[in-house]
Write a protein that holds these residues in place. Structure first.
Motif, PDB file in Angstrom:
ATOM      1  N   GLU A  32      46.818  54.439  46.788  1.00 50.89           N
ATOM      2  CA  GLU A  32      47.522  53.232  46.365  1.00 50.89           C
ATOM      3  C   GLU A  32      48.010  53.437  44.936  1.00 50.89           C
ATOM      4  OE1 GLU A  32      45.353  49.695  47.321  1.00 50.89           O
ATOM      5  OE2 GLU A  32      46.484  48.470  45.905  1.00 50.89           O
TER       6      GLU A  32
ATOM      7  N   HIS B 127      52.307  47.161  44.729  1.00 58.15           N
ATOM      8  CA  HIS B 127      51.431  48.289  45.042  1.00 58.15           C
ATOM      9  C   HIS B 127      52.059  49.120  46.153  1.00 58.15           C
ATOM     10  CE1 HIS B 127      47.560  46.276  43.338  1.00 58.15           C
ATOM     11  NE2 HIS B 127      48.499  46.465  42.437  1.00 58.15           N
TER      12      HIS B 127
ATOM     13  N   ARG C 152      39.898  48.226  40.370  1.00 51.59           N
ATOM     14  CA  ARG C 152      41.198  47.578  40.235  1.00 51.59           C
ATOM     15  C   ARG C 152      41.951  47.998  38.981  1.00 51.59           C
ATOM     16  NH1 ARG C 152      43.879  45.619  44.361  1.00 51.59           N
ATOM     17  NH2 ARG C 152      42.381  45.359  46.016  1.00 51.59           N
TER      18      ARG C 152
ATOM     19  N   GLU D 185      52.840  46.072  48.735  1.00 51.19           N
ATOM     20  CA  GLU D 185      52.383  44.711  48.446  1.00 51.19           C
ATOM     21  C   GLU D 185      53.264  44.155  47.332  1.00 51.19           C
ATOM     22  OE1 GLU D 185      48.045  44.908  47.690  1.00 51.19           O
ATOM     23  OE2 GLU D 185      48.342  46.960  48.372  1.00 51.19           O
TER      24      GLU D 185
HETATM   25 MG    MG Z   1      46.655  46.568  46.657  1.00 52.63          MG
END
Ligand code: MG
Ligand code: ADP
Length: 695
Positions: free
Chosen positions: A447, A320, A435, A193
């Motif tokens: 991730e 990411h 997050r 990402e």
């Molecule tokens: Mg992400």
């Protein structure tokens, strides 16, 4: 009716194209090479080159290039036209197997960290058969590795390919031992990402700091920033929509499945993500994507900022790295399946990942290091510089039960609910979203969120592959020799339990941004490396050398070279910032301040004692700030000059980080203070408001 996907992959010489255009034996020879089963011979190479040339000329290409990824983190190319004069001096198109396979770009000016002595400064490029050839701006681009005369790797692709090989070998060993004998190889799948900012081109052109360093070296906050969260996932501005449409079309033509796009948290910030693919290709595609973003922005009168922290006080940008391991027959080894607690293979791979990260956290942190990322990692912004893993409640519960020897009842999930009546099938998401975590398990992949937006994803994946390879090889060694499958599986669960007990400290589900976590992490003995330059130390530490030379990913010299290159790069970048700031202050800021001071002084002189307080305040305010900026700059330059004389070492880099960077931040405060009262009659540098709300 426009058909948006009609041109998908039209600029890629992909497998379909090869199958169609190559004689059958040539095609199968190429396939075997890709699968590592044989080497490409001269005739096959010539035949492929010929077909490739015809395809490229049909598409309007005039040149070809060996596209490679030097250690600068970007890409490099040197174009050669397809055309040569024949014996009658008539133009003849020419492209041989040799041209395809090997190039000598010379390119002696790329950083090599001493790997290339000047008497043999040549570097050579070799075709990476696993990544497809593509056309961009009428140039046929051949993805290549870049190595020295002696075969040392000079780029970011060669080690990545070696790490894939090592990981594939180790993962396949474990999968085979656990009973699945059909699997012959594995690959890492990666989805990247990409976050970025868009600003108006005119504002960009007027900011030397953005142009030369990638970030604003000063700038008073705009009256409005991201406090309302009204930009996040908001409706995309018209200009940006037109830009994104072009970006997507360009990426689709290059065979890149650009999939999602949305506004990010900060004003003017956006994200784009393609569908995941094999890691080597994903890294190539991300390089292309960054290039497409930059160039398309230019066409739209915009500038795309890929730097990690272009604006102070506003969220920075990351990349990411979604990582999973997939077998040659398409099974994702991180996929929990319906009953993860009974899925031994899943448990083994997740535990291997936990152990790998806990054993090599500094290496992983280093893989996300660059000067720009110093303003994100460890600077009260997502994510922290401390590496930890967040698994999510569901997987955590299964692993905790495994350690306790308890069977998890996965059918009972208290949190399961149906938000809308009438939907009988609701796909279940196995991930709570934390997050703030730098590494999170998200459904069927891990991730990694520390990478900086401008960086190549190559090192991160090289490290992930390597640390997984090492851990999986160790596990395989423990499983080998056990006779019956049920015993192998029991042993595997034992190994998992031991791993979880011994590596528990890397698991953390709380708020990664909080002060208390920093203290807690310290108590746990987790490293917290604040600066990128410090993190490069790991590159020639004994355990790193043992790991990476053991797997054949890097040689000791190659690692030392990387440490030298990254450290020098850091030192140069700080130097560029100091010089840019100095120039902007001398040529733009101080003259504007002086002009403004003169303006008020004249007004004061005209009004005499009757001059309003406002004018007096401005005179004292601005002249005070002039002194502060001027003195601050003087001090900065003196300190910097004393450091600039020192050798290009980690120590010098750390001194710059600790002693020079804070001085730049101090000056920034004074300029910002002036900027917040400056009149635009005198001060012309585009403001945060111009840049962030100018779309
Ligand atoms: Mg992400
Ligand atoms: P989010 O913003 O919620 O993290 P996105 O949908 O923006 O999610 O991006 C997720 C990325 O992960 C995409 O690039 C996607 O292709 C990738 N991805 C999905 N599954 C896998 C997988 N098994 N392995 C690697 N990457 C994956």
């Amino acid at each position: 009716m426009e058909k948006p996907f009609e041109n998908f992959g039209s600029m890629v010489f992909n497998e379909t194209e090869m199958r169609e255009r190559l004689p059958k034996p040539v095609y199968s020879q190429w396939k075997k090479t890709v699968c590592n089963e044989s080497l490409l011979d001269r005739q096959t190479a010539d035949a492929i080159a010929h077909a490739m040339k015809r395809w490229a000329l049909e598409k309007g290409a005039t040149h070809y290039t060996h596209w490679f990824q030097p250690m600068t983190g970007g890409t490099a190319e040197k174009h050669d036209a397809f055309i040569d004069p024949d014996e009658n001096n008539e133009p003849l198109t020419h492209f041989s197997g040799k041209n395809l396979i090997k190039g000598e770009p010379d390119a002696s000016s790329f950083p090599s960290g001493g790997l290339r002595a000047t008497f043999e400064a040549r570097g050579y490029t070799y075709w990476d058969v696993t990544s497809p050839v593509f056309i961009r701006d009428n140039v046929l681009c051949i993805p290549t590795v870049f190595v020295s005369y002696n075969g040392e790797s000079l780029d970011k692709k060669d080690p990545l390919l070696k790490s894939v090989k090592a990981m594939s070998h180790a993962a396949t060993r474990v999968v085979n031992l656990l009973g699945d004998k059909d699997v012959r190889s594995c690959n890492a799948s990666v989805g990247l990402e990409q976050e970025y900012f868009l600003i108006d081109r005119a504002a960009f052109e007027a900011r030397r700091d953005l142009k030369l360093t990638g970030r604003t070296l000063f700038g008073a906050p705009a009256p409005k920033a991201q406090e309302l969260d009204d930009h996040y996932f908001g409706s995309i501005p018209v200009r940006v929509s037109a830009f994104m449409k072009d970006v997507n079309e360009e990426l689709w033509k290059l065979g890149i499945y650009s999939k999602t796009e949305h506004n990010e948290v900060a004003p003017g910030q956006f994200e784009i993500a393609p569908v995941f693919t094999e890691c080597n290709i994903a890294v190539d595609q991300n390089q292309l994507m960054m290039d497409v973003l930059r160039k398309t922005a230019e066409k739209h009168g915009l500038a795309c900022l890929l730097y990690e922290k272009p604006f102070e006080g506003i969220n920075g940008s990351g990349k990411h790295n979604n990582y999973s391991i997939i077998t040659d027959n398409g099974q994702n080894l991180f996929s929990p399946g319906e009953k993860p607690s009974e899925n031994v293979r899943f448990l083994v791979f997740v535990c291997a990942f936990i152990k790998a990260v806990n054993t090599y956290p500094e290496l992983l942190r280093m893989s996300a290091s660059c000067a720009g990322n110093d303003h994100r990692l460890g600077a009260n912004e997502a994510p922290p510089a401390i590496v930890s893993i967040y698994l999510g409640e569901y997987i955590e519960r299964i692993l905790t039960d495994l350690v306790k020897g308890k069977k998890t009842d996965v059918t009972k999930d208290a949190r399961e609910f149906s938000p809308i009546s009438g939907l009988s099938y609701i796909p279940r998401d196995n991930n709570d979203r934390n997050r703030t975590s730098p590494v999170a398990f998200t459904g069927n992949k891990f991730e990694f969120r520390m990478l900086g937006s401008s960086m190549s994803a190559s090192m991160t994946n090289t490290v992930l592959n390597s640390i997984m390879a090492k851990t999986l090889n160790d596990i395989a060694a423990e499983l080998e020799g056990i006779k019956y499958l049920q015993d192998v599986r029991a042993k595997a669960l034992d190994i998992c339990r031991t791993i979880l007990q011994e590596n528990n400290k890397i698991l953390f589900s709380g708020d990664g941004y909080s002060e208390s976590w920093i203290r807690e992490a310290e108590r746990r003995g987790l490293p917290n490396i604040r600066s990128s330059v410090e993190s490069y130390r790991i590159l020639d530490r004994a355990d790193t050398v043992a790991l990476l030379t053991g797997l054949g990913v890097y040689t000791k010299t190659e690692l030392a070279a990387r440490k030298a290159i990254y450290t020098e790069e850091y030192i140069h970048k700080i130097g560029i910032e100091v010089r840019t700031l100095t120039k902007m202050i001398n040529e733009e800021v101080l003259p504007a301040m002086t002009e403004e001071l003169t303006f008020y002084s004249n007004a004061y002189n005209a009004a005499g004692n009757a001059a309003p307080a406002y004018i007096k305040d401005r005179i004292t305010g601005i002249s005070g700030l002039i002194d502060q900026v001027y003195n601050g700059l003087d001090h900065l330059n003196k300190v910097y000059a004393s450091k600039a004389k020192k050798p290009m070492s980690t120590e010098t880099g750390i001194e710059l980080y600790n002693e020079v960077c804070p001085l730049m931040d101090e000056i920034r405060v004074f300029i910002n203070e002036y900027e917040s009262i400056a009149s635009d009659r005198f001060y012309h540098i585009p403001s945060y408001e111009d840049m962030l709300f100018g779309l």
